[in-house]
Each structure stands twice: as C-alpha cells, then as structure tokens.
Design a protein around this motif. Sequence first.
Motif, mmCIF file in Angstrom:
data_model
loop_
_atom_site.group_PDB
_atom_site.id
_atom_site.type_symbol
_atom_site.label_atom_id
_atom_site.label_comp_id
_atom_site.label_asym_id
_atom_site.label_seq_id
_atom_site.Cartn_x
_atom_site.Cartn_y
_atom_site.Cartn_z
ATOM 1 N N TYR A 131 0.831 -1.202 0.000
ATOM 2 C CA TYR A 131 0.000 0.000 0.000
ATOM 3 C C TYR A 131 0.869 1.258 0.000
ATOM 4 O O TYR A 131 0.647 2.183 -0.776
ATOM 5 C CB TYR A 131 -0.912 -0.019 1.233
ATOM 6 N N THR A 132 1.878 1.292 0.861
ATOM 7 C CA THR A 132 2.760 2.448 0.963
ATOM 8 C C THR A 132 3.547 2.668 -0.327
ATOM 9 O O THR A 132 3.674 3.800 -0.801
ATOM 10 C CB THR A 132 3.736 2.275 2.149
ATOM 11 N N THR A 133 4.061 1.596 -0.907
ATOM 12 C CA THR A 133 4.848 1.702 -2.136
ATOM 13 C C THR A 133 4.011 2.236 -3.293
ATOM 14 O O THR A 133 4.425 3.165 -4.000
ATOM 15 C CB THR A 133 5.445 0.332 -2.506
ATOM 16 N N ILE A 134 2.823 1.677 -3.481
ATOM 17 C CA ILE A 134 1.946 2.126 -4.572
ATOM 18 C C ILE A 134 1.479 3.557 -4.319
ATOM 19 O O ILE A 134 1.466 4.392 -5.228
ATOM 20 C CB ILE A 134 0.769 1.160 -4.759
ATOM 21 N N SER A 135 1.109 3.867 -3.080
ATOM 22 C CA SER A 135 0.658 5.224 -2.743
ATOM 23 C C SER A 135 1.744 6.253 -3.014
ATOM 24 O O SER A 135 1.468 7.347 -3.507
ATOM 25 C CB SER A 135 0.240 5.299 -1.274
ATOM 26 N N GLU A 136 2.978 5.918 -2.700
ATOM 27 C CA GLU A 136 4.091 6.837 -2.922
ATOM 28 C C GLU A 136 4.318 7.078 -4.415
ATOM 29 O O GLU A 136 4.587 8.209 -4.831
ATOM 30 C CB GLU A 136 5.369 6.315 -2.263
ATOM 31 N N GLN A 137 4.198 6.053 -5.231
ATOM 32 C CA GLN A 137 4.336 6.228 -6.676
ATOM 33 C C GLN A 137 3.233 7.145 -7.210
ATOM 34 O O GLN A 137 3.497 8.033 -8.026
ATOM 35 C CB GLN A 137 4.289 4.881 -7.393
ATOM 36 N N ILE A 138 2.010 6.943 -6.746
ATOM 37 C CA ILE A 138 0.889 7.789 -7.172
ATOM 38 C C ILE A 138 1.111 9.224 -6.709
ATOM 39 O O ILE A 138 0.887 10.174 -7.465
ATOM 40 C CB ILE A 138 -0.446 7.229 -6.646
ATOM 41 N N ARG A 139 1.578 9.406 -5.468
ATOM 42 C CA ARG A 139 1.827 10.743 -4.945
ATOM 43 C C ARG A 139 2.861 11.489 -5.786
ATOM 44 O O ARG A 139 2.697 12.659 -6.118
ATOM 45 C CB ARG A 139 2.298 10.682 -3.491
ATOM 46 N N ARG A 140 3.950 10.791 -6.165
ATOM 47 C CA ARG A 140 4.984 11.422 -6.992
ATOM 48 C C ARG A 140 4.431 11.860 -8.341
ATOM 49 O O ARG A 140 4.711 12.969 -8.803
ATOM 50 C CB ARG A 140 6.167 10.473 -7.181
ATOM 51 N N VAL A 141 3.645 11.004 -8.975
ATOM 52 C CA VAL A 141 3.071 11.354 -10.279
ATOM 53 C C VAL A 141 2.120 12.540 -10.141
ATOM 54 O O VAL A 141 2.142 13.471 -10.948
ATOM 55 C CB VAL A 141 2.356 10.133 -10.904
ATOM 56 N N MET A 142 1.287 12.527 -9.105
ATOM 57 C CA MET A 142 0.349 13.633 -8.900
ATOM 58 C C MET A 142 1.083 14.938 -8.612
ATOM 59 O O MET A 142 0.684 16.005 -9.080
ATOM 60 C CB MET A 142 -0.630 13.298 -7.765
ATOM 61 N N GLU A 143 2.153 14.867 -7.850
ATOM 62 C CA GLU A 143 2.953 16.058 -7.565
ATOM 63 C C GLU A 143 3.575 16.604 -8.844
ATOM 64 O O GLU A 143 3.586 17.819 -9.073
ATOM 65 C CB GLU A 143 4.043 15.732 -6.540
ATOM 66 N N ASN A 144 4.080 15.730 -9.705
ATOM 67 C CA ASN A 144 4.629 16.170 -10.990
ATOM 68 C C ASN A 144 3.559 16.825 -11.853
ATOM 69 O O ASN A 144 3.810 17.854 -12.487
ATOM 70 C CB ASN A 144 5.272 15.002 -11.737
ATOM 71 N N LEU A 145 2.357 16.240 -11.887
ATOM 72 C CA LEU A 145 1.261 16.840 -12.658
ATOM 73 C C LEU A 145 0.889 18.212 -12.101
ATOM 74 O O LEU A 145 0.603 19.143 -12.850
ATOM 75 C CB LEU A 145 0.041 15.925 -12.666
ATOM 76 N N ARG A 146 0.887 18.331 -10.782
ATOM 77 C CA ARG A 146 0.584 19.623 -10.161
ATOM 78 C C ARG A 146 1.623 20.658 -10.555
ATOM 79 O O ARG A 146 1.288 21.788 -10.907
ATOM 80 C CB ARG A 146 0.528 19.478 -8.644
ATOM 81 N N ASN A 147 2.887 20.280 -10.541
ATOM 82 C CA ASN A 147 3.948 21.209 -10.939
ATOM 83 C C ASN A 147 3.835 21.597 -12.407
ATOM 84 O O ASN A 147 4.056 22.763 -12.754
ATOM 85 C CB ASN A 147 5.324 20.604 -10.637
ATOM 86 N N VAL A 148 3.512 20.646 -13.264
ATOM 87 C CA VAL A 148 3.351 20.947 -14.686
ATOM 88 C C VAL A 148 2.188 21.910 -14.887
ATOM 89 O O VAL A 148 2.281 22.875 -15.644
ATOM 90 C CB VAL A 148 3.139 19.643 -15.502
ATOM 91 N N SER A 149 1.069 21.659 -14.197
ATOM 92 C CA SER A 149 -0.090 22.544 -14.365
ATOM 93 C C SER A 149 0.206 23.935 -13.847
ATOM 94 O O SER A 149 -0.219 24.929 -14.432
ATOM 95 C CB SER A 149 -1.331 21.958 -13.687
ATOM 96 N N LYS A 150 0.966 24.048 -12.758
ATOM 97 C CA LYS A 150 1.346 25.371 -12.252
ATOM 98 C C LYS A 150 2.209 26.107 -13.268
ATOM 99 O O LYS A 150 2.012 27.303 -13.510
ATOM 100 C CB LYS A 150 2.121 25.237 -10.936
ATOM 101 N N SER A 151 3.176 25.404 -13.863
ATOM 102 C CA SER A 151 4.051 26.060 -14.833
ATOM 103 C C SER A 151 3.285 26.460 -16.083
ATOM 104 O O SER A 151 3.571 27.490 -16.677
ATOM 105 C CB SER A 151 5.248 25.179 -15.169
ATOM 106 N N CYS A 152 2.294 25.663 -16.476
ATOM 107 C CA CYS A 152 1.469 26.032 -17.642
ATOM 108 C C CYS A 152 0.627 27.263 -17.353
ATOM 109 O O CYS A 152 0.451 28.106 -18.216
ATOM 110 C CB CYS A 152 0.561 24.864 -18.034
ATOM 111 N N LEU A 153 0.119 27.374 -16.148
ATOM 112 C CA LEU A 153 -0.676 28.553 -15.785
ATOM 113 C C LEU A 153 0.179 29.809 -15.769
ATOM 114 O O LEU A 153 -0.289 30.884 -16.142
ATOM 115 C CB LEU A 153 -1.340 28.351 -14.422
#
Length: 100
Positions: A75-97
Amino acid sequence: MNRQVMPENYMFGRRPPFPLCNKDIRIVIGEPMMFDVPNLKKKAVDMSRDLSFSRAGWPPTTPCGLDEASQRYLYTTISEQIRRVMENLRNVSKSCLKTN
C-alpha cells in the motif's frame, strides 16, 4: 464527450440537458501508470519479514496470502508512486498557468 453520458438521441431525438448519471467516464491525464504487481508483491513479502506492525484494521492475511506487514508495504509503495506522479502533474499545471 462519451456517447453513454450524452447520447445523441436520448429523448425525442435530442441530447439530454445534463450528463446522465451512473455512466463510466475516463479522464486520462499524462502517461498511464503501470505497476509490476507480481514483482511488487514479491518485494513486499521479502521486505515484510523484518517488519512488524500493530494491527489497526488490516486483515491478518489476504486471499493472495499477503500478511499485514506485506499489505502495508505494498500500500505504501503504490501510494508513494501515485503521490509522486500527482505532484509532478501539479507542478506541470502550475508552470502552464504561469506561462499563459
């Protein structure tokens, strides 16, 4: 939009005024996430041999034979992978804005 959610000829040959409920909708953002589940399970079992956790609502074993420590590791391993991807998407969306 998906034809199941907003069909062309829903009532009286017209589209519905609102999207229909209880229909599957897929929103794909970025690259699909892939998990090597058999490898993750093996690693979870290997890593859990040295771990112990107090029981806090986790089943003692799962149908596939994972003990509580293995479940938590997986659970922790999969959750951490999802968190990293979501954080990257958040950073990309911020830079696009910022550039618009």
